[in-house]
Design a protein around this motif. Sequence first.
Motif, PDB file in Angstrom:
ATOM      1  N   LEU A 147     -38.568-114.335  21.128  1.00  0.00           N
ATOM      2  CA  LEU A 147     -37.462-113.399  20.939  1.00  0.00           C
ATOM      3  C   LEU A 147     -36.647-113.768  19.706  1.00  0.00           C
ATOM      4  O   LEU A 147     -36.133-112.889  18.989  1.00  0.00           O
ATOM      5  N   ASP A 181     -37.584-108.633  27.417  1.00  0.00           N
ATOM      6  CA  ASP A 181     -37.932-109.976  26.942  1.00  0.00           C
ATOM      7  C   ASP A 181     -36.899-111.007  27.391  1.00  0.00           C
ATOM      8  O   ASP A 181     -37.252-112.137  27.756  1.00  0.00           O
ATOM      9  N   LYS A 182     -35.621-110.625  27.362  1.00  0.00           N
ATOM     10  CA  LYS A 182     -34.593-111.536  27.884  1.00  0.00           C
ATOM     11  C   LYS A 182     -34.827-111.806  29.364  1.00  0.00           C
ATOM     12  O   LYS A 182     -34.694-112.945  29.834  1.00  0.00           O
ATOM     13  N   TYR A 230     -36.040-105.271  24.298  1.00  0.00           N
ATOM     14  CA  TYR A 230     -35.303-106.512  24.089  1.00  0.00           C
ATOM     15  C   TYR A 230     -34.814-107.074  25.425  1.00  0.00           C
ATOM     16  O   TYR A 230     -34.957-108.270  25.697  1.00  0.00           O
ATOM     17  N   SER A 241     -30.378-119.458  24.811  1.00  0.00           N
ATOM     18  CA  SER A 241     -30.886-118.093  24.656  1.00  0.00           C
ATOM     19  C   SER A 241     -29.743-117.085  24.629  1.00  0.00           C
ATOM     20  O   SER A 241     -29.730-116.170  23.789  1.00  0.00           O
ATOM     21  N   THR A 288     -28.470-114.688  21.438  1.00  0.00           N
ATOM     22  CA  THR A 288     -28.260-113.239  21.567  1.00  0.00           C
ATOM     23  C   THR A 288     -26.864-112.849  21.119  1.00  0.00           C
ATOM     24  O   THR A 288     -26.673-111.863  20.384  1.00  0.00           O
ATOM     25  N   ARG A 322     -37.992-112.193  16.559  1.00  0.00           N
ATOM     26  CA  ARG A 322     -37.565-110.802  16.395  1.00  0.00           C
ATOM     27  C   ARG A 322     -36.108-110.732  15.946  1.00  0.00           C
ATOM     28  O   ARG A 322     -35.767-109.929  15.067  1.00  0.00           O
ATOM     29  N   GLU A 323     -35.256-111.577  16.523  1.00  0.00           N
ATOM     30  CA  GLU A 323     -33.842-111.567  16.140  1.00  0.00           C
ATOM     31  C   GLU A 323     -33.663-111.948  14.671  1.00  0.00           C
ATOM     32  O   GLU A 323     -32.860-111.344  13.946  1.00  0.00           O
ATOM     33  N   SER A 326     -38.302-117.556  24.636  1.00  0.00           N
ATOM     34  CA  SER A 326     -37.061-117.541  23.865  1.00  0.00           C
ATOM     35  C   SER A 326     -37.345-117.664  22.378  1.00  0.00           C
ATOM     36  O   SER A 326     -36.716-116.976  21.547  1.00  0.00           O
TER      37      SER A 326
END
Length: 268
Positions: free
Chosen positions: A151, A193-194, A190, A61, A65, A154-155, A148
Motif C-alpha cells: 500500500l 487494502d487497509k 484503498y 500503517s 495513511t 501506491r501512496e 502495508s
Amino acid sequence: MSGRHWSLRRLLAAVLGMLGVLVGALFLVTSLQIGAARDQTHAEDRRTASFLVADSLRQSSNDLTNMVRLYVATGDPRYREYYNEILAVRAGSAPRPLGYDSSFWDRVLAKGKRFVRYGRPESLIAEMRAQEFTGPELRALTAALDASNGLARRERAVMAEVAPRVRRGVDASYSQDVSDAFQRLVDREYLADKGSIMLAIRRFTAMVDARTLRSVRDTGDDIQRLALIEAGIIVLIAVVGILAMLLLSRVALPARAAHRLDAAHRGR
C-alpha cells in the motif's frame, strides 16, 4: 542397653531420615511451583510484547495513511517528509525516536519535532525476530507488513504524481487539481487494502492469544498439581514428625531412667 532400646533408636533414626527427605521434597516442589509461576508470568509478558510489535505495525500503517492524505490535501511538504521518516524508521534505515509510541506522530503534528530525541535504528523485522514468534504467527505478521509495504508503494506513487502541482504552490484551484489523486486514497480499493492489513494483524493477535492461553492453562495445571503434592508432603511431614516425637520420648525416657539408676548406684 536392651536390644529393644537399640531397635527403637534405629527406628527413630530411620524416621528422622524420612523427615529430612520429606523436607527436601517440600523445598523441591516449592521451587517447581516458583518456576511454574515464573513461566506463567513469562507467557503473559511475551503476549504483551507481541501485541506491542503488532500495534507498532498497525499504528505505522495508520500514520502513513494520515500523512499521505495530509500531504495531498494541503500540499505541505513536511507531511511527505514525515511519511518518508515513518517508512525509514520502520525499515531500520533511520534512527528510532525515543518514546516512539502510538501517539508519537500525533504529538509531532501538534508540536512539531522540537521535542524529539533519537535512539539507535531498529527495524520492525528485527523486533519481530527478537520475539521468537511461532511460524504461523510470524507469517501472519509478515503478511500484514508486506500488505502495508504494498500500500505504501501506491501512496508514494500518488505523492509523486501531485508533487509537481505542490511545487507550483497551493492556490484556489489546488484542491480541484488534486481531487482525483486524493480520491485514490479513500476509494473502495484503498480501503480494502487497509482492511487486509488489519485482518492479518487480527489473525496474528488471535494466534498469540491462543498460544498464551495454552501456556497459561498448562502452567496453571502444573501449579495446581504441585500444590496438591505440596499439601500431601506437609501432611506426611506432620505425621512423621509426630511419630518421631513419640519414638524420641520412648528412647529418651528409658535412657534417663537408666542414667538415674546408675547415679544412684554410684552414690552408695
